[in-house]
Enzyme design. Structure first.
Site, PDB file in Angstrom:
ATOM      1  N   CYS A 261       0.865  -1.184   0.000  1.00 28.82           N
ATOM      2  CA  CYS A 261       0.000   0.000   0.000  1.00 28.82           C
ATOM      3  C   CYS A 261       0.898   1.229   0.000  1.00 28.82           C
ATOM      4  O   CYS A 261       1.720   1.405  -0.886  1.00 28.82           O
ATOM      5  CB  CYS A 261      -0.962  -0.026   1.176  1.00 28.82           C
ATOM      6  SG  CYS A 261      -0.192  -0.112   2.809  1.00 28.82           S
ATOM      7  N   ARG A 266      -2.343  -0.884   5.463  1.00 28.64           N
ATOM      8  CA  ARG A 266      -3.538  -1.367   4.769  1.00 28.64           C
ATOM      9  C   ARG A 266      -3.242  -2.691   4.055  1.00 28.64           C
ATOM     10  O   ARG A 266      -4.105  -3.574   3.981  1.00 28.64           O
ATOM     11  CB  ARG A 266      -4.022  -0.317   3.763  1.00 28.64           C
ATOM     12  CG  ARG A 266      -4.676   0.904   4.369  1.00 28.64           C
ATOM     13  CD  ARG A 266      -5.041   1.936   3.320  1.00 28.64           C
ATOM     14  NE  ARG A 266      -3.849   2.558   2.723  1.00 28.64           N
ATOM     15  CZ  ARG A 266      -3.885   3.395   1.679  1.00 28.64           C
ATOM     16  NH1 ARG A 266      -5.050   3.680   1.105  1.00 28.64           N
ATOM     17  NH2 ARG A 266      -2.772   3.931   1.207  1.00 28.64           N
TER      18      ARG A 266
END
Length: 311
Positions: A261, A266
């Site tokens: 990410c 994430r």
């Protein structure tokens, strides 16, 4: 690497009995616990609950009773080098939190468990496999009106021993560049950022400080936003749903996968979904776009036509 979640065998099969059936029909996995299960098991002496939230101060304003707080930006990283916490420091952190070798651990956090999943990845690196995520995280616990405590938790010193770091679930820049340059064609890249980040229309979401000078994505990466893996309440979708979502993007578990990410948090959420729920062979690239997009001499794909600094 262990590709499917495991359960530590405690004498008499106690652990297996406790965790059998934890998964709802929605998830069909023992990598998660429900809010109901956690509420019913908070008083267990062999259970440690750890909050790993994105936002500083969230824990201090109220947390799941008995939980301890790990600050991702100081406790789980090397504060001098850009690296994860070292083995000795991690073992000390866990012992100070009261974790012993036979304990079960539940991680949870805010923002859909982003950094709780990142914490789970670090636990996995150091061979602590008796770890579950609270499905839906802190938000679901609060939405259901469950109790929060302001009282700091105090636990007896633990005695857990952690393993040397297992680098097989962590990707580094040279390996990612090999994939981007088609020198490691057998590995798939999954970019879990927003479409705007992936296409190069923006470098990062609004309000974040960590940036790169270039926008776009790593060549060959497919874009499956992390949010595709969760329901409206933040719980993970079922294994069958997840399998179909990633298969549509060409990710079916037949090849090793690297997730990334912006700074690796994430992408650890997607690492958890692919690795722990689906059992795929997955590495998390925690350098992610802030490293790759700032690196000299590496290829970038930019669908928006921006080249430098988003211009």
């Amino acid at each position: 690497m262990i590709s499917t979640p495991t359960i530590r065998h405690i004498a008499g099969g106690i652990a297996l009995a406790l965790f059998t059936g934890l998964a709802t029909a929605n998830t069909n996995t023992d990598a998660l616990v429900t809010t109901d299960w956690l509420a019913d098991n908070l008083d267990r002496d062999d259970l440690t609950v750890i909050e790993v939230s994105v936002n500083p101060g969230k824990f201090e304003r109220g947390h799941i009773p008995g939980a301890v707080n790990f600050r991702w930006h100081t406790d789980l990283v090397d504060t001098v080098r850009r690296d994860i916490i070292d083995r000795a420091s991690f073992q000390t952190l866990l012992r100070d939190a009261g974790v012993s070798g036979d304990d079960e651990i539940v991680l949870y956090g805010d923002t859909n468990n982003w950094f709780a999943a990142w914490g789970a990845w670090i636990f996995d690196i150091y061979g602590v496999d008796s770890v579950r995520l609270l499905d839906g995280g802190r938000d679901k616990w609060e939405a259901e009106g469950r109790p929060l405590s302001l009282r700091p938790a105090s636990h007896p010193q633990g005695d857990i021993e952690v393993s040397e770091a297992d680098e097989s679930i962590r990707a580094f820049l040279p390996e990612v560049v090999e994939v981007a340059s088609h020198e490691a064609a057998n590995t798939q890249l999954v970019d879990i950022r927003s479409a705007a980040e992936y296409e190069g229309r923006i470098i990062a979401p609004d309000g974040v400080d960590e940036l790169s000078v270039r926008a776009g994505h790593i060549p060959g990466a497919v874009n499956v936003g992390w949010g595709n893996a969760v329901n409206e309440d933040g719980t993970f979708k079922s294994a069958d749903e997840l399998r179909a979502i990633y298969a549509q993007a060409g990710v079916d578990g037949s090849k090793p996968v690297i997730t990334y990410c912006r700074i690796g948090e994430r992408s650890s959420h997607t690492w958890f979904a692919l690795s722990k729920i689906l059992g795929y062979d997955v590495k998390n690239y925690d350098g992610s776009w802030t490293e790759y997009g700032n690196s000299v001499g590496v290829p970038v794909t930019n669908l928006a036509g921006t080249v430098w600094g988003g211009q």
